[in-house]
Design a protein around this motif. Structure first.
Motif, short mmCIF file in Angstrom:
data_model
loop_
_atom_site.label_atom_id
_atom_site.label_comp_id
_atom_site.label_asym_id
_atom_site.label_seq_id
_atom_site.Cartn_x
_atom_site.Cartn_y
_atom_site.Cartn_z
N LEU A 6 21.64 58.64 51.97
CA LEU A 6 22.36 59.21 50.83
C LEU A 6 23.66 59.87 51.27
CD1 LEU A 6 19.39 58.92 49.80
CD2 LEU A 6 19.65 61.12 48.69
N CYS A 7 24.63 59.86 50.40
CA CYS A 7 25.87 60.59 50.68
C CYS A 7 25.50 62.07 50.84
CB CYS A 7 26.85 60.42 49.52
SG CYS A 7 28.20 61.62 49.55
N GLY A 8 25.98 62.67 51.91
CA GLY A 8 25.63 64.06 52.22
C GLY A 8 26.14 65.04 51.16
N MET A 9 27.11 64.62 50.40
CA MET A 9 27.71 65.52 49.42
C MET A 9 27.13 65.32 48.02
SD MET A 9 29.90 67.91 49.82
CE MET A 9 31.31 67.73 50.88
N CYS A 10 27.18 64.09 47.51
CA CYS A 10 26.77 63.88 46.10
C CYS A 10 25.43 63.15 45.98
CB CYS A 10 27.85 63.12 45.34
SG CYS A 10 27.94 61.38 45.75
N LYS A 11 24.82 62.83 47.09
CA LYS A 11 23.50 62.19 47.14
C LYS A 11 23.46 60.77 46.56
CE LYS A 11 21.15 66.57 47.32
NZ LYS A 11 20.36 67.56 46.64
N ASN B 133 34.58 56.32 53.04
CA ASN B 133 34.19 57.46 52.21
C ASN B 133 33.26 57.01 51.10
OD1 ASN B 133 36.03 58.90 53.75
ND2 ASN B 133 37.69 58.54 52.28
N CYS B 134 32.55 57.97 50.54
CA CYS B 134 31.72 57.72 49.37
C CYS B 134 32.67 57.45 48.21
CB CYS B 134 30.87 58.96 49.11
SG CYS B 134 30.06 58.98 47.52
N SER B 135 32.47 56.35 47.49
CA SER B 135 33.44 56.06 46.44
C SER B 135 33.23 56.94 45.21
CB SER B 135 33.42 54.57 46.06
OG SER B 135 32.12 54.12 45.93
N ARG B 136 32.07 57.62 45.14
CA ARG B 136 31.86 58.50 43.99
C ARG B 136 32.52 59.87 44.19
NH1 ARG B 136 26.01 59.31 41.24
NH2 ARG B 136 25.60 60.77 42.92
N CYS B 137 32.27 60.50 45.36
CA CYS B 137 32.79 61.86 45.56
C CYS B 137 33.87 61.93 46.63
CB CYS B 137 31.65 62.81 45.89
SG CYS B 137 31.02 62.61 47.56
N LEU B 138 34.16 60.80 47.27
CA LEU B 138 35.21 60.68 48.30
C LEU B 138 34.92 61.43 49.60
CD1 LEU B 138 38.48 60.79 46.14
CD2 LEU B 138 37.21 58.80 46.95
#
Ligand SMILES: [Zn+2]
Length: 461
Positions: free
Chosen positions: A128-133, A257-262
């Motif tokens: 999972l993305c560490g920021m927005c999961k 980068n995560c394309s949702r939260c960058l």
């Protein structure tokens, strides 16, 4: 229950040095020295520190009891030295006489393994993305999870083989990801792009532009202004990236980068083929992601566990591996973007144990985000023993003001026995913050050693 503010008046820092069987305890004294009296009790398995204010003062007496896990040799006189700010007590630890030969002491460093090894994540469900999961892996596509060989395996092969030519192509960074197999390194997971969900990752535009510019410079030895105008355009497409790809460098790791939260999440290995850019592998940073594990063997149980470790736990793995493979204890920590050094690290001890109460009530990381505050909390100020790496370091971000440090950095850059580690720039800064914070927890007299600052990094994650 004692008043927390009052505990601040007696700050305690203790360091256990297992190799020399000794323990040093530093008791900080308050700035205002009225006629308080101090009483220190040294017992085989505990220490007691008491202060008694003068009778006319409204402050209450303080009593701090420190339980110990290692026995103190009380028959030997402790060595006490005192200064304006503190009292230093050096104690000898008891060595037991055993009837049977002792089991060899196994140190933390010998058995240390980076968290999220293949066995630990055998029930991996997702990354999972560490920021927005955001979930990054296609559900149920991984058949196998394997540990990668050591980052230094190729050098070891070089030692054994007479005909090295055959192995020259096998640079570890180029290990090609295999579909449906997850590979686990010290600090990252390597996945095949087909196992990554579509559109969850995007290439870091800023970084790929910078790479273009640097490569152009290298290629032409000059910077053309009209090229620059193009590359600073925010819309970067793959065709454009390819146009600036330097000849002879057909593969390149670029941040993703995560394309949702960058938020930064890892790197992608890109290669050019027939005028097209192809993503060959994706490296997810262990410390920038969360790991979702299946909760139970029972398929009916849907519940899963989400796990995270602090970045220092993975860095410890990198440092120890380099120390074992090359017997080197000096590292330069560089940022990925400009290969600029952030920290010089001298790994001074990796089986240190410390405890302290100096941080009580202080929140030096409030101005930073919650993640940074959590990541940079090193040691709890509860007088419990903590396994740490003792690190001597030079902060290269403020180095210009210091001639000695600048010279040291230049020396280390040239020295082939110094290992270079490249991490994402924000993680380099976090490590620097963490070390700086650990230094600030130390008694003043212990913050410097020659030209270095003294700091600690925890290994437990
Ligand atoms: Zn995200």
């Amino acid at each position: 229950m004692e008043n927390k503010n009052q505990n601040n008046e007696l700050s305690i820092f203790a360091e256990i040095l297992p190799n020399v069987k000794s323990m040093t305890v530093n008791v900080g004294l308050p700035n205002k020295k009225d006629e308080s009296s101090y009483k220190f009790g040294i017992y085989p398995l505990k220490l007691i520190f008491e202060s008694q204010p003068p009778p006319n003062k409204a402050t209450l007496p303080i009593k701090i009891e420190v339980p110990l896990v290692q026995t103190i040799e009380t028959s030997e006189q402790p060595i006490v030295t005192n200064s304006e700010e503190s009292i230093d007590i050096k104690l000898k630890l008891r060595t037991f006489v055993r009837k049977r030969p002792a089991k060899r002491d196994i140190s933390t460093s010998e058995t240390y393994q980076s968290p999220f090894s293949s066995t630990e994540i055998s029930s991996l469900k997702n990354i999972l993305c560490g920021m927005c999961k955001e979930r990054c892996i296609k559900e149920n596509t991984l058949n196998k999870i394997l540990d990668m060989p050591s980052e230094h395996w190729l050098e070891l092969i070089d030692c054994w083989m007479c005909h090295q030519e055959n192995y020259k192509h096998a640079i570890i960074g180029d290990i090609v990801a295999k579909e449906n197999v997850g590979l686990v390194g010290n600090t990252y997971f390597l996945m095949h792009p087909n196992n990554v969900r579509e559109n969850v990752l995007r290439v870091d535009v800023e970084e790929s532009q910078e790479i273009d510019i640097i490569m152009d410079l290298k290629k032409a030895n000059i910077m053309k202004l009209d090229n620059l105008v193009d590359t600073t355009s925010p819309k970067l497409n793959h065709a454009h990236l390819f146009q600036h790809w330097a000849k002879g460098m057909s593969k390149k790791w670029i941040s993703m980068n995560c394309s949702r939260c960058l938020a930064s999440i890892g790197e992608g290995l890109y290669c050019k083929s027939n005028e097209e850019l192809i993503l060959l592998a994706v490296r997810f940073s262990k410390y920038m992601t969360l790991i979702e594990l299946g909760g139970s063997e029972d398929v009916n149980v849907k519940e899963s566990i989400i796990r995270k470790y602090k970045f220092t736990a993975f860095f410890a793995g990198d440092f120890l591996e380099a120390a074992k493979a090359h017997a080197t204890y000096r590292f330069i920590i560089k940022g990925k973007r400009f290969r600029r050094p952030y920290i010089l690290i001298w790994l001074f001890g990796w089986d240190s144990k410390i405890m302290m109460n100096a941080l009580e009530g202080s929140k030096p990381f409030r101005p930073f985000s919650k993640n940074v505050e959590e990541d940079c909390s090193i040691i709890e100020s509860n007088l419990k023993i903590c396994d740490v790496m003792k690190i001597l370091y030079v902060d290269c971000t403020t180095i210009e003001q210091d001639v000695t440090s600048t010279r040291l950095m230049e020396q280390w850059q040239k020295d082939k026995t110094v290992e270079h580690f490249i991490y994402q720039d924000d993680i380099c800064l976090e490590l620097l913050l963490l070390l700086r914070k650990s230094t600030s927890c130390l008694p003043f007299s212990k913050r410097h050693m020659n030209d270095f600052l003294v700091g600690f990094m925890d290994m437990n994650g």
